[in-house]
Design a protein around this motif. Structure first.
Motif, PDB file in Angstrom:
ATOM      1  N   TYR A 130      -7.847  -1.917   6.015  1.00 15.17           N
ATOM      2  CA  TYR A 130      -7.381  -2.715   4.174  1.00 15.17           C
ATOM      3  C   TYR A 130      -7.964  -4.468   3.644  1.00 15.17           C
ATOM      4  O   TYR A 130      -8.359  -4.860   3.250  1.00 15.17           O
ATOM      5  CB  TYR A 130      -6.566  -2.014   3.658  1.00 15.17           C
ATOM      6  CG  TYR A 130      -6.358  -2.092   2.821  1.00 15.17           C
ATOM      7  CD1 TYR A 130      -6.995  -1.320   1.608  1.00 15.17           C
ATOM      8  CD2 TYR A 130      -5.226  -3.283   2.023  1.00 15.17           C
ATOM      9  CE1 TYR A 130      -6.549  -1.458  -0.150  1.00 15.17           C
ATOM     10  CE2 TYR A 130      -5.374  -3.090   0.481  1.00 15.17           C
ATOM     11  CZ  TYR A 130      -6.027  -2.009  -0.083  1.00 15.17           C
ATOM     12  OH  TYR A 130      -5.549  -2.954  -1.219  1.00 15.17           O
ATOM     13  N   ASP A 131      -7.066  -4.746   4.908  1.00 17.12           N
ATOM     14  CA  ASP A 131      -6.478  -6.560   4.736  1.00 17.12           C
ATOM     15  C   ASP A 131      -7.660  -7.093   5.178  1.00 17.12           C
ATOM     16  O   ASP A 131      -7.997  -7.949   4.195  1.00 17.12           O
ATOM     17  CB  ASP A 131      -4.868  -6.568   5.083  1.00 17.12           C
ATOM     18  CG  ASP A 131      -3.926  -6.080   4.383  1.00 17.12           C
ATOM     19  OD1 ASP A 131      -4.173  -5.450   3.136  1.00 17.12           O
ATOM     20  OD2 ASP A 131      -3.041  -5.951   5.134  1.00 17.12           O
TER      21      ASP A 131
ATOM     22  N   TRP B 165      -3.969   3.735  -0.511  1.00 22.53           N
ATOM     23  CA  TRP B 165      -4.436   2.896   0.667  1.00 22.53           C
ATOM     24  C   TRP B 165      -3.101   1.494   0.849  1.00 22.53           C
ATOM     25  O   TRP B 165      -2.771   1.218   1.439  1.00 22.53           O
ATOM     26  CB  TRP B 165      -5.460   1.702   0.600  1.00 22.53           C
ATOM     27  CG  TRP B 165      -6.478   2.580   1.196  1.00 22.53           C
ATOM     28  CD1 TRP B 165      -7.316   3.484   0.681  1.00 22.53           C
ATOM     29  CD2 TRP B 165      -6.804   2.696   2.409  1.00 22.53           C
ATOM     30  NE1 TRP B 165      -8.138   4.128   1.281  1.00 22.53           N
ATOM     31  CE2 TRP B 165      -8.239   3.743   2.631  1.00 22.53           C
ATOM     32  CE3 TRP B 165      -6.938   2.152   3.906  1.00 22.53           C
ATOM     33  CZ2 TRP B 165      -8.774   3.608   4.036  1.00 22.53           C
ATOM     34  CZ3 TRP B 165      -7.410   1.660   5.086  1.00 22.53           C
ATOM     35  CH2 TRP B 165      -8.731   2.226   4.883  1.00 22.53           C
ATOM     36  N   THR B 166      -2.524   1.348  -0.884  1.00 20.26           N
ATOM     37  CA  THR B 166      -1.203  -0.111  -0.671  1.00 20.26           C
ATOM     38  C   THR B 166       0.085   1.182  -1.343  1.00 20.26           C
ATOM     39  O   THR B 166       0.504   0.273  -1.653  1.00 20.26           O
ATOM     40  CB  THR B 166      -1.515  -0.148  -2.641  1.00 20.26           C
ATOM     41  OG1 THR B 166      -2.067   0.066  -3.397  1.00 20.26           O
ATOM     42  CG2 THR B 166      -2.678  -1.600  -2.181  1.00 20.26           C
TER      43      THR B 166
ATOM     44  N   TRP C  54      -4.810   8.733   2.017  1.00 20.41           N
ATOM     45  CA  TRP C  54      -5.963   7.784   1.622  1.00 20.41           C
ATOM     46  C   TRP C  54      -6.731   8.364   1.161  1.00 20.41           C
ATOM     47  O   TRP C  54      -7.356   8.863   2.113  1.00 20.41           O
ATOM     48  CB  TRP C  54      -5.740   6.598   2.073  1.00 20.41           C
ATOM     49  CG  TRP C  54      -3.983   6.530   2.398  1.00 20.41           C
ATOM     50  CD1 TRP C  54      -3.307   6.720   2.321  1.00 20.41           C
ATOM     51  CD2 TRP C  54      -3.269   5.559   3.485  1.00 20.41           C
ATOM     52  NE1 TRP C  54      -1.798   5.803   2.546  1.00 20.41           N
ATOM     53  CE2 TRP C  54      -1.795   4.989   3.877  1.00 20.41           C
ATOM     54  CE3 TRP C  54      -4.599   4.580   4.393  1.00 20.41           C
ATOM     55  CZ2 TRP C  54      -1.285   4.262   4.411  1.00 20.41           C
ATOM     56  CZ3 TRP C  54      -3.162   3.726   5.247  1.00 20.41           C
ATOM     57  CH2 TRP C  54      -2.297   3.471   5.361  1.00 20.41           C
TER      58      TRP C  54
ATOM     59  N   HIS D 212      -0.860   8.633   5.906  1.00 19.19           N
ATOM     60  CA  HIS D 212      -2.453   7.800   5.839  1.00 19.19           C
ATOM     61  C   HIS D 212      -3.025   8.571   5.376  1.00 19.19           C
ATOM     62  O   HIS D 212      -4.310   8.047   5.304  1.00 19.19           O
ATOM     63  CB  HIS D 212      -2.317   6.533   7.115  1.00 19.19           C
ATOM     64  CG  HIS D 212      -2.078   8.126   8.120  1.00 19.19           C
ATOM     65  ND1 HIS D 212      -1.101   8.346   8.264  1.00 19.19           N
ATOM     66  CD2 HIS D 212      -3.711   8.203   8.877  1.00 19.19           C
ATOM     67  CE1 HIS D 212      -1.493   9.284  10.263  1.00 19.19           C
ATOM     68  NE2 HIS D 212      -2.779   8.597  10.427  1.00 19.19           N
TER      69      HIS D 212
ATOM     70  N   MET E  11       3.049   2.858   0.301  1.00 15.59           N
ATOM     71  CA  MET E  11       3.782   2.990   1.825  1.00 15.59           C
ATOM     72  C   MET E  11       4.687   4.161   1.597  1.00 15.59           C
ATOM     73  O   MET E  11       5.321   4.512   2.369  1.00 15.59           O
ATOM     74  CB  MET E  11       4.287   1.906   1.954  1.00 15.59           C
ATOM     75  CG  MET E  11       3.582   0.751   2.450  1.00 15.59           C
ATOM     76  SD  MET E  11       2.585   0.552   3.571  1.00 15.59           S
ATOM     77  CE  MET E  11       3.458   0.960   4.387  1.00 15.59           C
TER      78      MET E  11
ATOM     79  N   ARG F  98      -3.726  -0.051   8.165  1.00 15.26           N
ATOM     80  CA  ARG F  98      -3.528  -1.378   7.401  1.00 15.26           C
ATOM     81  C   ARG F  98      -4.374  -2.435   7.195  1.00 15.26           C
ATOM     82  O   ARG F  98      -4.824  -3.149   6.232  1.00 15.26           O
ATOM     83  CB  ARG F  98      -2.007  -1.144   7.101  1.00 15.26           C
ATOM     84  CG  ARG F  98      -1.141  -0.309   6.634  1.00 15.26           C
ATOM     85  CD  ARG F  98      -2.024  -0.274   5.355  1.00 15.26           C
ATOM     86  NE  ARG F  98      -0.791  -1.113   4.719  1.00 15.26           N
ATOM     87  CZ  ARG F  98      -0.742  -1.424   3.461  1.00 15.26           C
ATOM     88  NH1 ARG F  98      -1.528  -0.791   2.411  1.00 15.26           N
ATOM     89  NH2 ARG F  98      -0.476  -2.688   2.347  1.00 15.26           N
ATOM     90  N   LYS F  99      -4.158  -3.181   8.357  1.00 16.34           N
ATOM     91  CA  LYS F  99      -4.982  -4.141   9.249  1.00 16.34           C
ATOM     92  C   LYS F  99      -6.928  -3.967   8.489  1.00 16.34           C
ATOM     93  O   LYS F  99      -7.524  -4.857   8.247  1.00 16.34           O
ATOM     94  CB  LYS F  99      -4.668  -3.684  10.773  1.00 16.34           C
ATOM     95  CG  LYS F  99      -5.312  -5.683  11.033  1.00 16.34           C
ATOM     96  CD  LYS F  99      -5.440  -5.256  12.363  1.00 16.34           C
ATOM     97  CE  LYS F  99      -6.333  -6.833  12.981  1.00 16.34           C
ATOM     98  NZ  LYS F  99      -5.816  -6.797  14.914  1.00 16.34           N
TER      99      LYS F  99
ATOM    100  N   SER G 254       7.206   0.965   8.624  1.00 12.66           N
ATOM    101  CA  SER G 254       6.574  -0.199   8.871  1.00 12.66           C
ATOM    102  C   SER G 254       7.378  -0.993   8.027  1.00 12.66           C
ATOM    103  O   SER G 254       8.406  -1.897   8.859  1.00 12.66           O
ATOM    104  CB  SER G 254       5.524  -0.353   8.117  1.00 12.66           C
ATOM    105  OG  SER G 254       4.781   0.365   8.307  1.00 12.66           O
TER     106      SER G 254
ATOM    107  N   CYS H 198      -2.040   4.253  11.251  1.00 10.18           N
ATOM    108  CA  CYS H 198      -1.846   3.956  10.105  1.00 10.18           C
ATOM    109  C   CYS H 198      -2.498   2.087  10.253  1.00 10.18           C
ATOM    110  O   CYS H 198      -2.703   1.705   9.068  1.00 10.18           O
ATOM    111  CB  CYS H 198      -0.305   5.036   9.894  1.00 10.18           C
ATOM    112  SG  CYS H 198       0.292   4.204   8.238  1.00 10.18           S
ATOM    113  N   LYS H 199      -1.119   1.678  11.080  1.00 13.42           N
ATOM    114  CA  LYS H 199      -1.385   0.702  11.563  1.00 13.42           C
ATOM    115  C   LYS H 199      -2.610   0.032  11.588  1.00 13.42           C
ATOM    116  O   LYS H 199      -2.697  -0.921  10.792  1.00 13.42           O
ATOM    117  CB  LYS H 199      -0.322  -0.017  12.479  1.00 13.42           C
ATOM    118  CG  LYS H 199       1.567   0.418  12.693  1.00 13.42           C
ATOM    119  CD  LYS H 199       1.471   0.198  13.401  1.00 13.42           C
ATOM    120  CE  LYS H 199       3.544   0.478  13.623  1.00 13.42           C
ATOM    121  NZ  LYS H 199       4.351   0.124  14.964  1.00 13.42           N
TER     122      LYS H 199
END
Length: 222
Positions: free
Chosen positions: A179-180, A193-194, A203, A200, A196, A176-177, A154, A172-173
């Motif tokens: 999570y947000d 999760w935060t 996590w 993944h 990097m 992350r989406k 990333s 992984c991406k």
């Protein structure tokens, strides 16, 4: 020292075989180790270190190339911008000390014989082209997979395998989406999760196959 460039690519000259008894500095029956040279013609010599010498079918075969490991002392070259060492026979890990060289523009280690995992420290090279394709023995942090760390997939825009689903899984991406959008910052437990620099699959609540494929999420509120 203000070394800025190091270009040692394509040092493999190709394998050549010679008569095991004539034309070389040793014979197939008398070789005590070390470097060895053979005569290609009257004016040219073909040499290799011991690692590139093979005795086979009454022949002496030489396979010269740039070998050995990448020295950790690279971390002592703060002005380094370009390292191009592709198409050699380099082995061992990529030294994490390279990650402190923030002037890097190109780190080209493609098509070698590197092993181990890619250090999370390389995630700091956000403005560099980091090229590692062709090193099939590089593993992930868990050794059973080939997954690169999220910080590389990333953060490093020039990471050459960022579109390789084996190295940089789309899961992984997607996580992350998730999570947000699921307000992960408000979760009771969001360990990993935060970060990097973690795989993944490490996590909290994420269960994966050995290939890094997510098979379940268990995010209890405790």
């Amino acid at each position: 020292m203000r070394l800025r460039e190091l270009k040692l690519f394509h040092n493999g000259q190709g394998r050549q075989c010679f008569n095991g008894y004539f034309g070389c500095d040793a014979s197939i029956t008398w070789y005590d180790g070390g470097d060895l040279c053979c005569n290609v013609n009257n004016s040219e010599r073909f040499c290799s270190d011991e690692a590139g010498i093979e005795m086979k079918d009454l022949n002496i075969c030489l396979n010269p190339a740039l070998r050995r490991t990448i020295p950790a002392e690279f971390g002592n070259t703060p002005y380094m911008e370009n390292v191009e060492m592709s198409y050699n026979l380099l082995t061992g890990n990529i030294p994490p000390e390279i990650g402190v060289l923030l002037c890097f523009k190109i780190l080209d280690l493609a098509n070698n014989s590197l092993t181990g995992s890619i250090s999370s420290a390389l995630g700091s090279l956000v403005n560099a082209a980091v090229l590692v394709q062709g090193n099939d023995m590089i593993t992930g942090q868990n050794k059973d997979d080939k997954i690169a760390l999220p910080s590389l997939c990333s953060n490093v825009c020039g990471f050459d395998v960022s579109n390789d689903p084996t190295r940089c899984p789309p899961e992984c991406k997607m996580l992350r989406k998730f999570y947000d959008e699921a307000k992960g910052k408000e979760w009771a437990n969001s360990t990993g999760w935060t970060d990097m620099f973690n795989n993944h699959c490490d996590w909290y609540g994420v269960e994966c196959t050995r290939k890094g494929e997510v098979v379940s999420l268990m995010l209890g509120n405790y």
